[in-house]
Design an enzyme around this catalytic site. Structure first.
Site, PDB file in Angstrom:
ATOM      1  N   ASP A   1       0.818  -1.205   0.000  1.00  0.00           N
ATOM      2  CA  ASP A   1       0.000   0.000   0.000  1.00  0.00           C
ATOM      3  C   ASP A   1       0.860   1.266   0.000  1.00  0.00           C
ATOM      4  OD1 ASP A   1      -2.414   1.206   0.027  1.00  0.00           O
ATOM      5  OD2 ASP A   1      -2.939   0.681   2.082  1.00  0.00           O
TER       6      ASP A   1
ATOM      7  N   GLY B   1       0.716   5.049  -4.768  1.00  0.00           N
ATOM      8  CA  GLY B   1       0.154   6.266  -5.355  1.00  0.00           C
ATOM      9  C   GLY B   1       0.491   7.500  -4.526  1.00  0.00           C
TER      10      GLY B   1
ATOM     11  N   HIS C   1       3.750   2.968  -8.725  1.00  0.00           N
ATOM     12  CA  HIS C   1       3.601   1.528  -8.949  1.00  0.00           C
ATOM     13  C   HIS C   1       4.911   0.912  -9.445  1.00  0.00           C
ATOM     14  CE1 HIS C   1      -0.501   2.011  -7.959  1.00  0.00           C
ATOM     15  NE2 HIS C   1      -0.869   2.595  -9.080  1.00  0.00           N
TER      16      HIS C   1
ATOM     17  N   SER D   1      -7.061  -5.661  -5.727  1.00  0.00           N
ATOM     18  CA  SER D   1      -8.281  -6.130  -5.086  1.00  0.00           C
ATOM     19  C   SER D   1      -9.457  -6.001  -6.050  1.00  0.00           C
ATOM     20  CB  SER D   1      -8.563  -5.325  -3.825  1.00  0.00           C
ATOM     21  OG  SER D   1      -9.068  -4.050  -4.168  1.00  0.00           O
TER      22      SER D   1
ATOM     23  N   GLU E   1     -11.911  -4.381  -5.503  1.00  0.00           N
ATOM     24  CA  GLU E   1     -12.352  -2.980  -5.402  1.00  0.00           C
ATOM     25  C   GLU E   1     -11.498  -2.048  -6.274  1.00  0.00           C
ATOM     26  OE1 GLU E   1     -11.801  -4.768  -2.445  1.00  0.00           O
ATOM     27  OE2 GLU E   1     -13.924  -5.156  -2.025  1.00  0.00           O
ATOM     28  N   ASN E   2     -10.297  -2.489  -6.634  1.00  0.00           N
ATOM     29  CA  ASN E   2      -9.378  -1.629  -7.399  1.00  0.00           C
ATOM     30  C   ASN E   2      -9.866  -1.311  -8.821  1.00  0.00           C
ATOM     31  OD1 ASN E   2      -6.324  -2.945  -5.893  1.00  0.00           O
ATOM     32  ND2 ASN E   2      -7.550  -1.176  -5.312  1.00  0.00           N
TER      33      ASN E   2
ATOM     34  N   ARG F   1     -10.679   2.339  -9.821  1.00  0.00           N
ATOM     35  CA  ARG F   1      -9.673   3.373 -10.098  1.00  0.00           C
ATOM     36  C   ARG F   1      -9.807   3.866 -11.552  1.00  0.00           C
ATOM     37  NH1 ARG F   1      -4.203   1.243  -7.092  1.00  0.00           N
ATOM     38  NH2 ARG F   1      -5.076   1.232  -4.999  1.00  0.00           N
TER      39      ARG F   1
ATOM     40  N   ARG G   1      -6.429  -1.366   8.471  1.00  0.00           N
ATOM     41  CA  ARG G   1      -7.627  -2.131   8.097  1.00  0.00           C
ATOM     42  C   ARG G   1      -7.196  -3.402   7.397  1.00  0.00           C
ATOM     43  NH1 ARG G   1      -8.958   3.150   6.195  1.00  0.00           N
ATOM     44  NH2 ARG G   1      -8.096   2.671   4.153  1.00  0.00           N
TER      45      ARG G   1
HETATM   46  C1  V0D Z   1       1.609  -2.429  -8.515  1.00  0.00           C
HETATM   47  C2  V0D Z   1       3.499  -2.694  -6.141  1.00  0.00           C
HETATM   48  C3  V0D Z   1       3.780  -7.618  -9.541  1.00  0.00           C
HETATM   49  C4  V0D Z   1       2.017  -2.743  -5.978  1.00  0.00           C
HETATM   50  C5  V0D Z   1       4.057  -3.805  -7.003  1.00  0.00           C
HETATM   51  C6  V0D Z   1      -2.184  -6.165 -11.531  1.00  0.00           C
HETATM   52  C7  V0D Z   1       1.145  -2.220  -7.102  1.00  0.00           C
HETATM   53  C8  V0D Z   1       3.773  -3.578  -8.469  1.00  0.00           C
HETATM   54  C9  V0D Z   1       2.588  -8.169  -9.959  1.00  0.00           C
HETATM   55  C10 V0D Z   1       2.371  -9.546 -10.383  1.00  0.00           C
HETATM   56  C11 V0D Z   1       1.713  -4.814  -9.243  1.00  0.00           C
HETATM   57  C12 V0D Z   1       1.119 -10.103 -10.355  1.00  0.00           C
HETATM   58  C13 V0D Z   1       0.936 -11.409 -10.756  1.00  0.00           C
HETATM   59  C14 V0D Z   1       1.998 -12.151 -11.162  1.00  0.00           C
HETATM   60  C15 V0D Z   1       3.264 -11.639 -11.176  1.00  0.00           C
HETATM   61  C16 V0D Z   1       3.441 -10.324 -10.790  1.00  0.00           C
HETATM   62  C17 V0D Z   1       1.675  -7.106  -9.881  1.00  0.00           C
HETATM   63  C18 V0D Z   1      -0.274  -5.903  -9.968  1.00  0.00           C
HETATM   64  C19 V0D Z   1       0.365  -4.771  -9.530  1.00  0.00           C
HETATM   65  C20 V0D Z   1      -1.748  -5.832 -10.205  1.00  0.00           C
HETATM   66  F1  V0D Z   1       1.833 -13.434 -11.550  1.00  0.00           F
HETATM   67  N1  V0D Z   1       3.630  -6.355  -9.231  1.00  0.00           N
HETATM   68  N2  V0D Z   1       2.353  -6.004  -9.438  1.00  0.00           N
HETATM   69  N3  V0D Z   1       0.357  -7.074 -10.160  1.00  0.00           N
HETATM   70  N4  V0D Z   1       2.357  -3.659  -8.784  1.00  0.00           N
END
Ligand code: V0D
Length: 247
Positions: free
Chosen positions: A25, A28, A42, A70, A72-73, A76, A199
């Site tokens: 978290d 952003g 991100h 989530s 809920e996301n 966005r 939370r």
């Molecule tokens: C954005 C910080 C890896 C949090 C980390 C779609 C927010 C980077 C994955 C990931 C996100 C998901 C599945 C997978 C391998 C990697 C990822 C999302 C966002 C949401 F099999 N980083 N990451 N997925 N962020």
């Protein structure tokens, strides 16, 4: 001596949490505070993610679960959602070989079918390519909602009872757990939530029943190995009695 080195000495390496769940978290807000677009947050969060995975693998944490997206996301802005949906593919492109070399098994908790086709494809391929690995389990909660997960489990069990494949007497905590996305994964012992929120936000509602909770004001992009060790040290200092009395 550095804080990291002192924490390393304080930690009981025979009593590590078997499963750590982390809500990534504050990406952003981190960016906004720096006058950057949210997606820059991100990206920075992704670098932190890689660093924490590699460190957790070194110190031999058996299971890590990250809350990546989530249910809920979806509310966005569409361009942010589109950007986020490309990240699993990007992560896999850059890290899959590394995961394989380190015997890491990728898992997914959530409604994969609700993701864009291109995201599903990247994720499914990576799951397949790491499914025989026997080391650390790296679990991403993607398109995950705790209440939805529980309702899905109830439906699955109800359907089995209706089909005569299961009796009402067989419904218990163990069989119920086996109908969740996290079937066969030990429940998390420790939940880490940075960025000042206190939370659960619909994350692993059933599985976190007995977890120790660790909160911090640090935004996820600024989260370090030291914070992880602090959380582990804190976890080890607390009584874990499951409501019973320590004898
Ligand atoms: C954005 C910080 C890896 C949090 C980390 C779609 C927010 C980077 C994955 C990931 C996100 C998901 C599945 C997978 C391998 C990697 C990822 C999302 C966002 C949401 F099999 N980083 N990451 N997925 N962020």
């Amino acid at each position: 001596m550095s804080e990291l080195t002192s924490l390393m000495q304080l930690i009981d390496w025979n009593n590590l949490p078997r499963h750590i769940a982390i809500i990534m978290d504050g990406n952003g807000r981190w960016a906004t505070q720096k006058g950057l677009p949210r997606i820059a947050g991100h990206r920075a969060g992704m670098e932190t993610l890689k660093k924490i995975i590699s460190f957790s693998c070194e110190i031999k944490i058996p299971i890590l679960t990250f809350y990546a997206f989530s249910t809920e996301n979806w509310r966005r802005p569409p361009q942010e959602v589109n950007f986020l949906m490309r990240l699993p593919h990007e992560y896999i492109r850059s890290e899959l070989q590394n995961l394989i070399d380190n015997n890491i098994r990728l898992k997914m908790s959530g409604d994969i079918e609700g993701l864009p086709q291109h995201t599903q494809k990247a994720v499914r391929e990576a799951l397949k390519k790491t499914e025989k690995n026997s080391g650390m389990i790296l679990n991403f909660a993607l398109n995950y909602g705790g209440r939805k997960e529980i309702i899905n489990a109830v439906r699955e069990i109800a359907a089995k009872v209706k089909q005569g494949e299961m009796s009402v007497d067989e419904i218990n905590e163990d069989t119920f757990s086996q109908s969740l996305y996290t079937a066969r994964l030990h429940d998390p012992d420790l939940l880490i939530r940075p960025s000042g929120e206190m939370r659960l936000s619909n994350f692993l509602l059933w599985q976190l029943a007995y977890a120790e909770l660790w909160f911090s004001d640090v935004y996820w992009p600024d989260f370090t190995e030291e914070h992880l060790l602090q959380a582990i040290y804190n976890y080890q200092k607390r009584d874990r009695r499951y409501g019973g009395i320590e004898l």
